[in-house]
Design a protein around this motif. Structure first.
Motif, mmCIF file in Angstrom:
data_model
loop_
_atom_site.group_PDB
_atom_site.id
_atom_site.type_symbol
_atom_site.label_atom_id
_atom_site.label_comp_id
_atom_site.label_asym_id
_atom_site.label_seq_id
_atom_site.Cartn_x
_atom_site.Cartn_y
_atom_site.Cartn_z
ATOM 1 N N LYS A 52 19.345 51.230 -17.172
ATOM 2 C CA LYS A 52 19.398 51.002 -18.463
ATOM 3 C C LYS A 52 20.198 51.784 -19.286
ATOM 4 C CE LYS A 52 15.598 50.952 -21.264
ATOM 5 N NZ LYS A 52 15.495 51.715 -22.167
ATOM 6 N N ASP A 53 19.792 53.285 -19.456
ATOM 7 C CA ASP A 53 20.085 54.179 -20.347
ATOM 8 C C ASP A 53 21.319 54.768 -19.743
ATOM 9 O OD1 ASP A 53 17.786 53.508 -22.097
ATOM 10 O OD2 ASP A 53 16.901 55.137 -20.995
ATOM 11 N N SER A 54 21.831 54.645 -18.441
ATOM 12 C CA SER A 54 23.155 55.226 -18.285
ATOM 13 C C SER A 54 24.282 54.069 -18.640
ATOM 14 C CB SER A 54 22.853 56.031 -16.724
ATOM 15 O OG SER A 54 22.908 54.893 -15.939
ATOM 16 N N LYS A 55 23.878 52.886 -18.829
ATOM 17 C CA LYS A 55 24.856 52.147 -18.773
ATOM 18 C C LYS A 55 25.898 51.786 -17.997
ATOM 19 C CE LYS A 55 23.937 51.873 -23.852
ATOM 20 N NZ LYS A 55 22.813 52.813 -23.715
ATOM 21 N N GLU A 57 26.809 54.399 -15.763
ATOM 22 C CA GLU A 57 27.571 55.504 -15.308
ATOM 23 C C GLU A 57 26.737 56.129 -13.769
ATOM 24 O OE1 GLU A 57 28.463 58.746 -18.064
ATOM 25 O OE2 GLU A 57 27.893 57.263 -19.535
ATOM 26 N N ILE A 58 25.468 55.537 -13.694
ATOM 27 C CA ILE A 58 24.611 55.973 -12.479
ATOM 28 C C ILE A 58 24.362 54.703 -11.592
ATOM 29 C CG2 ILE A 58 22.857 57.169 -11.806
ATOM 30 C CD1 ILE A 58 22.556 58.880 -14.442
ATOM 31 N N ASP A 59 24.800 55.164 -10.337
ATOM 32 C CA ASP A 59 24.432 54.321 -9.308
ATOM 33 C C ASP A 59 23.057 54.132 -8.972
ATOM 34 O OD1 ASP A 59 25.058 52.454 -7.340
ATOM 35 O OD2 ASP A 59 25.869 53.541 -6.085
ATOM 36 N N VAL A 60 22.107 53.180 -9.114
ATOM 37 C CA VAL A 60 20.704 53.487 -8.772
ATOM 38 C C VAL A 60 20.278 52.539 -7.743
ATOM 39 C CG1 VAL A 60 18.395 53.036 -9.724
ATOM 40 C CG2 VAL A 60 20.155 53.731 -11.193
ATOM 41 N N VAL A 61 19.629 53.138 -6.661
ATOM 42 C CA VAL A 61 19.348 52.369 -5.420
ATOM 43 C C VAL A 61 17.856 52.730 -5.440
ATOM 44 C CG1 VAL A 61 19.119 52.598 -2.838
ATOM 45 C CG2 VAL A 61 21.246 53.059 -3.949
ATOM 46 N N LEU A 62 16.959 51.603 -5.070
ATOM 47 C CA LEU A 62 15.636 51.438 -5.300
ATOM 48 C C LEU A 62 15.166 50.982 -3.933
ATOM 49 C CD1 LEU A 62 12.517 51.783 -6.703
ATOM 50 C CD2 LEU A 62 13.006 49.548 -7.334
ATOM 51 N N ILE A 63 14.574 51.879 -3.043
ATOM 52 C CA ILE A 63 13.953 51.764 -1.893
ATOM 53 C C ILE A 63 12.555 51.348 -1.836
ATOM 54 C CG2 ILE A 63 13.664 52.542 0.520
ATOM 55 C CD1 ILE A 63 16.078 54.398 -0.075
ATOM 56 N N GLU A 64 12.154 50.099 -1.365
ATOM 57 C CA GLU A 64 10.631 49.737 -1.644
ATOM 58 C C GLU A 64 10.485 48.541 -0.377
ATOM 59 O OE1 GLU A 64 7.606 49.903 -3.160
ATOM 60 O OE2 GLU A 64 6.956 48.239 -2.239
ATOM 61 N N SER A 97 19.193 41.591 -10.858
ATOM 62 C CA SER A 97 20.100 40.920 -11.643
ATOM 63 C C SER A 97 20.367 41.457 -12.980
ATOM 64 C CB SER A 97 19.402 39.571 -11.645
ATOM 65 O OG SER A 97 18.168 39.502 -12.553
ATOM 66 N N GLU A 98 19.396 42.039 -13.676
ATOM 67 C CA GLU A 98 19.786 42.297 -15.318
ATOM 68 C C GLU A 98 19.816 43.945 -15.192
ATOM 69 O OE1 GLU A 98 17.500 41.034 -18.338
ATOM 70 O OE2 GLU A 98 16.981 39.074 -17.545
ATOM 71 N N TYR A 99 19.528 44.578 -14.429
ATOM 72 C CA TYR A 99 19.901 46.077 -14.585
ATOM 73 C C TYR A 99 20.845 46.650 -13.322
ATOM 74 C CZ TYR A 99 16.234 45.736 -17.774
ATOM 75 O OH TYR A 99 15.388 45.362 -18.903
ATOM 76 N N GLY A 100 21.193 45.673 -12.303
ATOM 77 C CA GLY A 100 22.133 46.196 -11.395
ATOM 78 C C GLY A 100 21.570 47.320 -10.578
ATOM 79 N N ILE A 101 20.343 47.128 -10.303
ATOM 80 C CA ILE A 101 19.840 48.248 -9.416
ATOM 81 C C ILE A 101 19.778 47.757 -8.023
ATOM 82 C CG2 ILE A 101 17.619 49.401 -8.793
ATOM 83 C CD1 ILE A 101 16.788 49.290 -11.742
ATOM 84 N N ASN A 102 20.490 48.335 -7.098
ATOM 85 C CA ASN A 102 20.662 48.065 -5.575
ATOM 86 C C ASN A 102 19.260 48.095 -5.169
ATOM 87 O OD1 ASN A 102 21.147 47.382 -2.973
ATOM 88 N ND2 ASN A 102 22.634 49.112 -2.726
ATOM 89 N N VAL A 103 18.487 47.059 -4.965
ATOM 90 C CA VAL A 103 17.073 47.072 -4.475
ATOM 91 C C VAL A 103 17.143 46.797 -2.870
ATOM 92 C CG1 VAL A 103 14.798 45.943 -4.413
ATOM 93 C CG2 VAL A 103 16.161 46.026 -6.571
ATOM 94 N N VAL A 104 16.638 47.853 -2.077
ATOM 95 C CA VAL A 104 16.905 47.910 -0.744
ATOM 96 C C VAL A 104 15.236 47.705 -0.348
ATOM 97 C CG1 VAL A 104 17.294 49.100 1.259
ATOM 98 C CG2 VAL A 104 18.848 49.568 -0.802
ATOM 99 N N HIS A 105 14.797 46.529 0.191
ATOM 100 C CA HIS A 105 13.498 46.486 1.159
ATOM 101 C C HIS A 105 13.377 46.952 2.270
ATOM 102 C CE1 HIS A 105 12.041 44.160 -2.538
ATOM 103 N NE2 HIS A 105 13.048 43.351 -2.368
ATOM 104 N N ALA A 347 21.069 65.682 -16.306
ATOM 105 C CA ALA A 347 21.938 66.441 -15.253
ATOM 106 C C ALA A 347 23.217 65.929 -14.646
ATOM 107 C CB ALA A 347 20.799 66.790 -14.096
ATOM 108 N N LEU A 348 23.115 64.632 -14.576
ATOM 109 C CA LEU A 348 24.031 63.808 -13.942
ATOM 110 C C LEU A 348 25.161 63.280 -14.610
ATOM 111 C CD1 LEU A 348 22.303 61.639 -11.305
ATOM 112 C CD2 LEU A 348 23.336 63.957 -10.849
ATOM 113 N N THR A 349 24.857 63.013 -16.165
ATOM 114 C CA THR A 349 25.791 62.499 -16.979
ATOM 115 C C THR A 349 25.879 63.435 -18.200
ATOM 116 O OG1 THR A 349 24.362 61.047 -18.253
ATOM 117 C CG2 THR A 349 25.388 60.196 -16.307
#
Lengths: 422, 237
Positions: A52-55, A57-64, A97-105, A347-349
């Motif tokens: 949300k806050d990096s708009k 600029e950061i690629d986010v992958v969530l592994i769950e 869908s709304e935050y563009g997070i790549n959710v990997v199950h 740190a990243l942006t």
């Protein structure tokens, strides 16, 4: 590695120094990537805030691994009949869908800290610039003699919500009239300090209505427990004569179970039980061990950034950490996630970084409309996350206050789950 | 309720006649007593000459008003939806709303439990009745004064908050207070006027407001941090 580790632990200001580092670009891709392992109160919150806050600029992958997440908080209320299971179930659809997070199950089964990759049970690996581990807890092998994961169907822990919660509830419903429920309570530190005792309250609430001659026994290795005065007052008021707690003075720490016989050997006395709820001693989720960032059972972190004291490219959140004064709770993990998200973005942006602030409140339900709470605020020092101020519900509060507290907890549940899952 | 239903028929019938509002008010309840009951509302709502929107919209002309229709006030989606579905603020619906706001409009941001005593509702509705209908019926009184819970030195009220800092600090609020303003058990703090926000937080900080969680949270916020939060929440979409 040992050298790096010592060097990092020694340099307690290192965390602050990294915050002003210039923008880091991922080596193999266009923008920096954060991989989050674990989609609970810590991981889902961190993933959402970074995305949300990096708009973008950061690629986010969530592994769950699970597609439907059942919150541990309020799972006792499900057991007590105050919530449907569906009301504590959440999907990751909005995060994708709304935050563009790549959710990997999938399961994260290994971390190569030098290559900065996470390997997956399904094959392949995911490279990261920063890794956030929020795996929750696992149980210590052999903590309760006679009990193992293989026995969890006969003697459920119900301390990771979902099928275990359903199982425990079904077993309580199947108890014969006048039957016996035994809880083997965990030693410190463990997830959700008031959790076992809210569990007892909810079981008592259910049995009082359905099986009023049933008995509840707690074998407890601890001298004291969270909100003890409030729980004991509530148990006397609502469930007089139903609940017996056996502390360490009377052998509560000397417990062995036999799942085939459904017996509990409590300091030499063999108790035949109908339901045995074993909550073993806990440790950080196993991925922390695999990453070799644990000391003892937990992963030490710096409170300024939630960075591992072992590897500055890894942040650890929630129950899996040892950080100082905060209890292991969903609220704490959510609070820590926001500090970590800010530090990672910084740190990243190069985004602005503010001083870490933490807070926690734990609500517990004792009986219908009888809610209590305990909470505190915290700040980061170089040594630990240190408590600043706190409060706790008082014994003898009137019914209106207790009802308001319960209603507040329902509001909090809506709030934190929206904050986690969008 | 019988009496109230009786008066319902009258509403709209003799709308324009002078002195009508006072007469109607009398039939609804005791407006003088209602002014006392209204103190429960005045923390958020102003009514009277020059009343303006605060945490809640002003209540001049509430009778016959379409819900969610006061210009410049940021309403909940729930109230907008109710208006689109045809809700109107007539006596019957105002009475129902005051009895239990969330029962009538499930998504309302009005964080108020409701007035359970019918007499309280009738009296406060009688009081509000005087501020509706024709402009000449609005008494020449000052707008209801919001009781200041704490007297803050002007330099504290004058601090210009940093919304970016407020955004970070707000993440702590949003574990409980939902950003979109929906609330259930925990009140909405979205889109409050800055000054009201600042005063409320200082009231918690000084332990004048009673809630232990909020006293603790506000207790460690500096004046600048409170201003930053107020600046951030004021602008939330």
């Amino acid at each position: 590695m040992t050298l790096n580790r010592r060097a990092f632990i020694g340099a307690s200001v290192a965390a602050g120094a990294t915050l002003s580092a210039p923008m880091v670009m991922g080596a193999s891709h266009g923008k920096p990537r954060v991989v989050v392992v674990g989609g609970g109160a810590g991981g889902a919150t961190a993933a959402r805030y970074i995305a949300k806050d990096s708009k973008g600029e950061i690629d986010v992958v969530l592994i769950e691994p699970t597609r439907t997440y059942y919150t541990c908080f309020f799972s006792n209320l499900y057991i007590g009949g105050f919530r449907d299971l569906s009301s504590i179930a959440h999907s990751y659809g909005t995060l994708a869908s709304e935050y563009g997070i790549n959710v990997v199950h999938d399961w994260a089964i290994g971390i190569d800290r030098d290559a900065k990759t996470v390997s997956l049970a399904g094959g392949g690996s995911v490279p990261y610039d920063r890794l956030i581990l929020s795996p929750g807890i696992d149980f210590v092998d052999g903590a309760v003699p006679g009990w193992s994961t293989l026995a969890q169907n006969k003697m459920p822990h119900a301390y990771k919500a979902g099928s275990q919660s359903e199982l425990l509830k079904a077993q309580i419903e199947a108890m014969p009239q006048g039957g016996t429920y035994v809880m083997v309570a965990p030693p410190n530190p463990y997830r959700c300090p008031p959790g076992p005792y809210e569990r007892i309250s909810m079981v008592a609430h259910k049995l009082k209505a359905e099986n009023p001659t049933a008995k509840i026994i707690i074998a407890d290795p601890k001298e004291k427990f969270s909100k003890q005065g409030l729980f004991e007052e509530g148990w006397n008021t609502h469930y007089a004569g139903m609940i017996e707690r056996i502390g360490p003075d009377f052998g509560g720490a000397n417990v062995e179970v036999n799942p085939d016989e459904m017996t509990v050997n409590l300091d030499g006395e063999v108790i035949k039980a109908d339901v045995v709820n074993v909550i073993p001693a806990m440790k950080a989720g196993r991925i922390c061990e695999l990453a070799d960032i644990t000391e003892g059972n937990w992963a030490p972190v710096s409170g300024h950034t939630m960075q591992s004291r072992v590897d500055e490219n890894i942040h650890v959140l929630g129950d899996a950490t040892s950080q100082g004064d905060m209890p292991k709770s969903g609220f704490s993990a959510n609070s820590q996630a926001k500090v970590a998200a800010m530090a990672v973005r910084g740190a990243l942006t190069g985004s602005r970084v503010f001083p870490a602030k933490f807070s926690n409140t734990c609500w517990s339900l004792i009986d219908t409309d009888d809610g209590v709470k305990v909470g505190a605020t915290y700040e980061a020092t170089d040594e630990k996350i240190a408590k600043v101020d706190g409060f706790i519900s008082q014994t003898g509060e009137d019914a209106a206050m207790r009802k308001t507290t319960y209603e507040e907890s329902v509001g909090w549940y809506e709030g934190i789950t929206a904050d986690m899952f969008g | 309720m019988k009496r109230i239903l009786g008066t319902l028929i009258l509403i709209g019938a003799a709308y324009a006649s002078p002195g009508w509002a006072e007469e109607q008010a009398e039939e609804i309840g005791d407006a003088t007593r209602g002014a006392q009951v209204y103190k429960k509302c005045s923390g958020c709502h102003q009514v009277g000459a020059n009343a303006v929107n605060r945490t809640g919209p002003h209540l001049n002309g509430i009778y016959g008003r379409k819900p969610a229709s006061v210009e410049g006030f940021f309403y909940s989606k729930g109230l907008e939806r109710a208006a689109a579905d045809g809700l109107e603020w007539d006596l019957e619906h105002l009475d129902a709303y005051l009895e239990n706001p969330k029962a009538l409009v499930s998504g309302t941001r009005m964080s108020f439990r409701g007035l359970k005593d019918p007499q309280d509702r009738h009296d406060v509705l009688a009081y509000l009745r005087q501020f509706s209908a024709n402009p000449q019926d609005i008494p020449e009184s000052a707008p209801t004064m919001v009781a200041r819970e704490v007297e803050l030195p002007p330099e504290i009220l004058a601090i210009v908050g940093d919304p970016a800092y407020g955004e970070y600090l707000s993440s702590e609020c949003q574990t409980c207070h939902q950003k979109d303003g929906s609330d259930k058990g925990i009140p909405s703090i979205t889109r409050w006027p800055e000054e009201d926000f600042v005063i409320a937080m200082h009231a918690y900080k000084r332990k004048i407001r009673p809630h232990p969680v909020m006293q603790m949270m506000a207790g460690r916020l500096s004046d600048e941090e409170i201003a930053a939060l107020a600046a951030y929440f004021k602008e939330l979409e």
